[in-house]
Each structure stands twice: as structure tokens, then as C-alpha cells.
Motif scaffolding. Structure first.
Motif, mmCIF file in Angstrom:
data_model
loop_
_atom_site.group_PDB
_atom_site.id
_atom_site.type_symbol
_atom_site.label_atom_id
_atom_site.label_comp_id
_atom_site.label_asym_id
_atom_site.label_seq_id
_atom_site.Cartn_x
_atom_site.Cartn_y
_atom_site.Cartn_z
ATOM 1 N N ILE A 172 -5.436 17.257 -11.925
ATOM 2 C CA ILE A 172 -4.468 16.356 -11.296
ATOM 3 C C ILE A 172 -4.985 14.917 -11.322
ATOM 4 C CG2 ILE A 172 -3.237 15.782 -9.161
ATOM 5 C CD1 ILE A 172 -2.158 18.267 -10.536
ATOM 6 N N ALA A 173 -6.269 14.726 -11.035
ATOM 7 C CA ALA A 173 -6.829 13.372 -11.060
ATOM 8 C C ALA A 173 -6.699 12.748 -12.438
ATOM 9 C CB ALA A 173 -8.289 13.396 -10.630
ATOM 10 N N SER A 174 -6.958 13.519 -13.484
ATOM 11 C CA SER A 174 -6.851 12.961 -14.830
ATOM 12 C C SER A 174 -5.399 12.689 -15.202
ATOM 13 C CB SER A 174 -7.510 13.882 -15.854
ATOM 14 O OG SER A 174 -6.817 15.096 -15.954
ATOM 15 N N ILE A 175 -4.460 13.510 -14.723
ATOM 16 C CA ILE A 175 -3.041 13.256 -14.996
ATOM 17 C C ILE A 175 -2.590 11.972 -14.305
ATOM 18 C CG2 ILE A 175 -0.703 14.049 -14.476
ATOM 19 C CD1 ILE A 175 -1.553 16.817 -15.211
ATOM 20 N N VAL A 176 -2.977 11.789 -13.048
ATOM 21 C CA VAL A 176 -2.584 10.576 -12.322
ATOM 22 C C VAL A 176 -3.102 9.345 -13.056
ATOM 23 C CG1 VAL A 176 -2.945 9.259 -10.195
ATOM 24 C CG2 VAL A 176 -2.345 11.676 -10.074
ATOM 25 N N ALA A 177 -4.358 9.379 -13.472
ATOM 26 C CA ALA A 177 -4.934 8.243 -14.190
ATOM 27 C C ALA A 177 -4.224 8.005 -15.511
ATOM 28 C CB ALA A 177 -6.428 8.474 -14.415
ATOM 29 N N SER A 178 -3.947 9.063 -16.256
ATOM 30 C CA SER A 178 -3.305 8.886 -17.560
ATOM 31 C C SER A 178 -1.858 8.425 -17.429
ATOM 32 C CB SER A 178 -3.402 10.154 -18.402
ATOM 33 O OG SER A 178 -2.674 11.191 -17.818
ATOM 34 N N VAL A 179 -1.134 8.918 -16.427
ATOM 35 C CA VAL A 179 0.253 8.482 -16.224
ATOM 36 C C VAL A 179 0.284 7.007 -15.845
ATOM 37 C CG1 VAL A 179 2.254 8.692 -14.691
ATOM 38 C CG2 VAL A 179 1.232 10.730 -15.709
ATOM 39 N N ALA A 180 -0.611 6.589 -14.962
ATOM 40 C CA ALA A 180 -0.649 5.175 -14.564
ATOM 41 C C ALA A 180 -0.962 4.287 -15.757
ATOM 42 C CB ALA A 180 -1.680 4.975 -13.462
ATOM 43 N N THR A 181 -1.924 4.685 -16.562
ATOM 44 C CA THR A 181 -2.293 3.898 -17.737
ATOM 45 C C THR A 181 -1.153 3.866 -18.749
ATOM 46 O OG1 THR A 181 -4.607 4.444 -17.401
ATOM 47 C CG2 THR A 181 -3.987 3.677 -19.599
ATOM 48 N N ALA A 182 -0.536 5.001 -19.003
ATOM 49 C CA ALA A 182 0.554 5.063 -19.983
ATOM 50 C C ALA A 182 1.750 4.239 -19.528
ATOM 51 C CB ALA A 182 0.965 6.512 -20.211
ATOM 52 N N ALA A 183 2.126 4.352 -18.266
ATOM 53 C CA ALA A 183 3.270 3.583 -17.762
ATOM 54 C C ALA A 183 2.992 2.093 -17.872
ATOM 55 C CB ALA A 183 3.570 3.969 -16.314
ATOM 56 N N HIS A 184 1.783 1.698 -17.540
ATOM 57 C CA HIS A 184 1.387 0.295 -17.624
ATOM 58 C C HIS A 184 1.465 -0.198 -19.068
ATOM 59 C CE1 HIS A 184 -0.807 -3.252 -16.213
ATOM 60 N NE2 HIS A 184 -1.498 -3.166 -17.317
ATOM 61 N N GLY A 224 -3.594 16.218 -1.595
ATOM 62 C CA GLY A 224 -2.407 17.060 -1.641
ATOM 63 C C GLY A 224 -1.306 16.566 -2.570
ATOM 64 N N ALA A 225 -1.500 15.392 -3.166
ATOM 65 C CA ALA A 225 -0.462 14.825 -4.034
ATOM 66 C C ALA A 225 -0.364 15.608 -5.335
ATOM 67 C CB ALA A 225 -0.774 13.365 -4.329
ATOM 68 N N THR A 226 0.861 15.726 -5.828
ATOM 69 C CA THR A 226 1.088 16.427 -7.090
ATOM 70 C C THR A 226 1.230 15.410 -8.217
ATOM 71 O OG1 THR A 226 3.488 16.436 -6.798
ATOM 72 C CG2 THR A 226 2.255 18.320 -5.914
ATOM 73 N N ALA A 227 1.092 15.888 -9.422
ATOM 74 C CA ALA A 227 1.297 15.029 -10.584
ATOM 75 C C ALA A 227 2.761 14.606 -10.639
ATOM 76 C CB ALA A 227 0.909 15.778 -11.855
ATOM 77 N N VAL A 239 0.852 -1.187 0.000
ATOM 78 C CA VAL A 239 0.000 0.000 0.000
ATOM 79 C C VAL A 239 0.886 1.234 0.000
ATOM 80 C CG1 VAL A 239 -1.811 1.268 1.212
ATOM 81 C CG2 VAL A 239 -1.783 -1.236 1.296
ATOM 82 N N LEU A 240 0.621 2.125 -0.950
ATOM 83 C CA LEU A 240 1.395 3.355 -1.078
ATOM 84 C C LEU A 240 0.436 4.535 -1.149
ATOM 85 C CD1 LEU A 240 4.065 4.845 -1.542
ATOM 86 C CD2 LEU A 240 3.886 4.244 -3.960
ATOM 87 N N PHE A 241 0.495 5.391 -0.135
ATOM 88 C CA PHE A 241 -0.284 6.629 -0.118
ATOM 89 C C PHE A 241 0.640 7.773 -0.509
ATOM 90 C CE2 PHE A 241 -2.921 4.212 2.897
ATOM 91 C CZ PHE A 241 -4.197 4.547 2.470
ATOM 92 N N TRP A 242 0.270 8.509 -1.533
ATOM 93 C CA TRP A 242 1.005 9.718 -1.916
ATOM 94 C C TRP A 242 0.308 10.909 -1.272
ATOM 95 C CZ3 TRP A 242 5.598 9.166 -3.868
ATOM 96 C CH2 TRP A 242 5.898 8.025 -4.617
ATOM 97 N N THR A 243 1.059 11.667 -0.480
ATOM 98 C CA THR A 243 0.489 12.819 0.211
ATOM 99 C C THR A 243 1.044 14.132 -0.310
ATOM 100 O OG1 THR A 243 2.172 12.581 1.932
ATOM 101 C CG2 THR A 243 0.036 11.521 2.331
ATOM 102 N N GLY A 244 2.061 14.056 -1.139
ATOM 103 C CA GLY A 244 2.714 15.251 -1.691
ATOM 104 C C GLY A 244 3.373 14.918 -3.009
ATOM 105 N N LYS A 245 4.647 15.275 -3.121
ATOM 106 C CA LYS A 245 5.411 15.044 -4.352
ATOM 107 C C LYS A 245 5.679 13.551 -4.547
ATOM 108 C CE LYS A 245 9.948 15.896 -6.284
ATOM 109 N NZ LYS A 245 11.311 16.198 -5.930
ATOM 110 N N MET A 246 5.490 13.071 -5.784
ATOM 111 C CA MET A 246 5.807 11.687 -6.117
ATOM 112 C C MET A 246 7.294 11.591 -6.405
ATOM 113 S SD MET A 246 2.624 10.348 -8.350
ATOM 114 C CE MET A 246 0.970 10.358 -7.670
ATOM 115 N N ASP A 247 8.025 11.063 -5.440
ATOM 116 C CA ASP A 247 9.479 11.014 -5.492
ATOM 117 C C ASP A 247 9.940 9.790 -6.295
ATOM 118 O OD1 ASP A 247 12.218 10.776 -4.942
ATOM 119 O OD2 ASP A 247 11.967 11.499 -2.888
ATOM 120 N N PRO A 248 10.741 9.988 -7.333
ATOM 121 C CA PRO A 248 11.212 8.845 -8.122
ATOM 122 C C PRO A 248 12.020 7.835 -7.300
ATOM 123 C CG PRO A 248 12.268 10.891 -8.859
ATOM 124 C CD PRO A 248 11.240 11.258 -7.850
ATOM 125 N N ARG A 249 12.675 8.303 -6.222
ATOM 126 C CA ARG A 249 13.445 7.381 -5.383
ATOM 127 C C ARG A 249 12.541 6.343 -4.720
ATOM 128 N NH1 ARG A 249 16.315 11.961 -2.013
ATOM 129 N NH2 ARG A 249 14.140 12.555 -2.117
#
Length: 167
Positions: free
Chosen positions: A99-111, A63-66, A23-33
Motif C-alpha cells: 500500500i505504501a508503494s502504491i500511494v507513492a507511485s500514484v502521487a508521483t504519476a498524478a503529479h 488504515g488508508a486504502t490505495a 492538511v489532509l489525513f486519509w484514514t480509510g478509503k480515498m474518496d474522489p469527492r
């Protein structure tokens, strides 16, 4: 009682596990690390599971960012590196708009780019995502009781993180 074992936590995310579930909750910046460390965590979880697969629930709180371009690359690398080790991925972004649409599109594209074999679904609410992500493991790990306890633990952590964000 089933709980979530906390693996790491900072101002931008909370990461924990319960059985095969990460389980991963993003509360701010999505850190690549964080994405880069997840491959090792997936390996640890898989080694403890008789069926040799993990599931992932990723929740972006209000509060999470794209994700940055670097975070998107790290996510695509993670998906590629864990191919065959993750059976299901549930992505939740609570909210609407840009932001919600970016999160969804990034997840779909990465997949899609990683040509991943895992089933992935995007949800607008946490309860539906938890029900879907725990369904297969719940059949092996005590049925509905295990799934209900995981749902309780995830929803409790969710409330705590939302309260922390308001402070």
C-alpha cells in the motif's frame, strides 16, 4: 497559538487548514469527492494569502486504502485544476509494503501526468514532511515559531486520529 481549522471530517479522512497549509489525513478509503472539493478549498486558501499560493500535506495513515481508479482520475484533475496555486505538496504514507508503494507511485504519476509546476516530495515520516512543507511559509509567517506551532498541531491531530482508529 496556531492551530488547524477543521474543514471536514468523516470515517475516511480529516481535512484542515492553517494559513497557507492544507492538511489532509486519509484514514480509510480515498474518496474522489474529497479530491473534487479540494480545488475550491485551495482557491479559498490562496485568496487569503498575500503570495497567492497554498501548500498541501497529504498523510495516509495505516488504515488508508490505495486510491481507486476513480480517485486517481479525480486526483489528476485536482492537480491540473490547481496548477499555479499550489507551491509545494508533501505526501506521507506511514508504513511499508504494497500500500505504501502504491500511494507513492500514484502521487508521483498524478503529479507527472498533470505536468505540475509545484514541488512534490514523498516522505516516510510526518515530522520530516511538516518541516519541509512549512519551510517557505515559515519564513513569512513568524519564522521557526510558526513552523513549530504548525508541527505541534499536525502531530496532535495525527495522534488523535490514530487513537480514534484503535477504538
Amino acid at each position: 497559538m496556531v492551530g488547524l481549522e477543521e474543514i471536514e471530517c468523516d470515517d475516511d479522512h480529516w481535512l484542515g487548514v492553517s494559513g497557507p497549509l492544507i492538511v489532509l489525513f486519509w484514514t480509510g478509503k480515498m474518496d474522489p469527492r474529497v479530491f473534487r472539493r479540494l480545488a475550491g478549498i485551495v482557491s479559498q486558501v490562496v485568496r487569503r494569502q498575500p503570495e497567492g499560493c497554498a501548500t498541501v500535506l497529504s498523510v495516509s495513515l495505516p488504515g488508508a486504502t490505495a486510491p481507486s481508479p476513480e480517485a486517481r482520475v479525480a486526483l489528476a484533475d485536482l492537480i491540473r485544476d490547481t496548477h499555479g496555486s499550489v507551491s509545494r505538496v508533501a505526501v506521507v504514507h506511514e508504513g511499508y509494503g504494497f500500500i505504501a508503494s502504491i500511494v507513492a507511485s500514484v502521487a508521483t504519476a498524478a503529479h507527472t501526468l498533470a505536468n505540475r509546476g509545484a514541488r512534490q516530495r514523498i516522505f516516510g515520516d510526518l515530522a520530516s514532511a511538516v518541516d519541509w512543507i512549512t519551510a517557505p511559509a515559515g519564513e513569512r509567517l513568524g519564522g521557526r515559531a510558526w513552523a513549530a506551532e504548525v508541527r505541534f498541531a499536525v502531530e496532535r491531530r495525527h495522534r488523535l486520529l490514530l487513537e480514534r482508529a484503535r477504538c
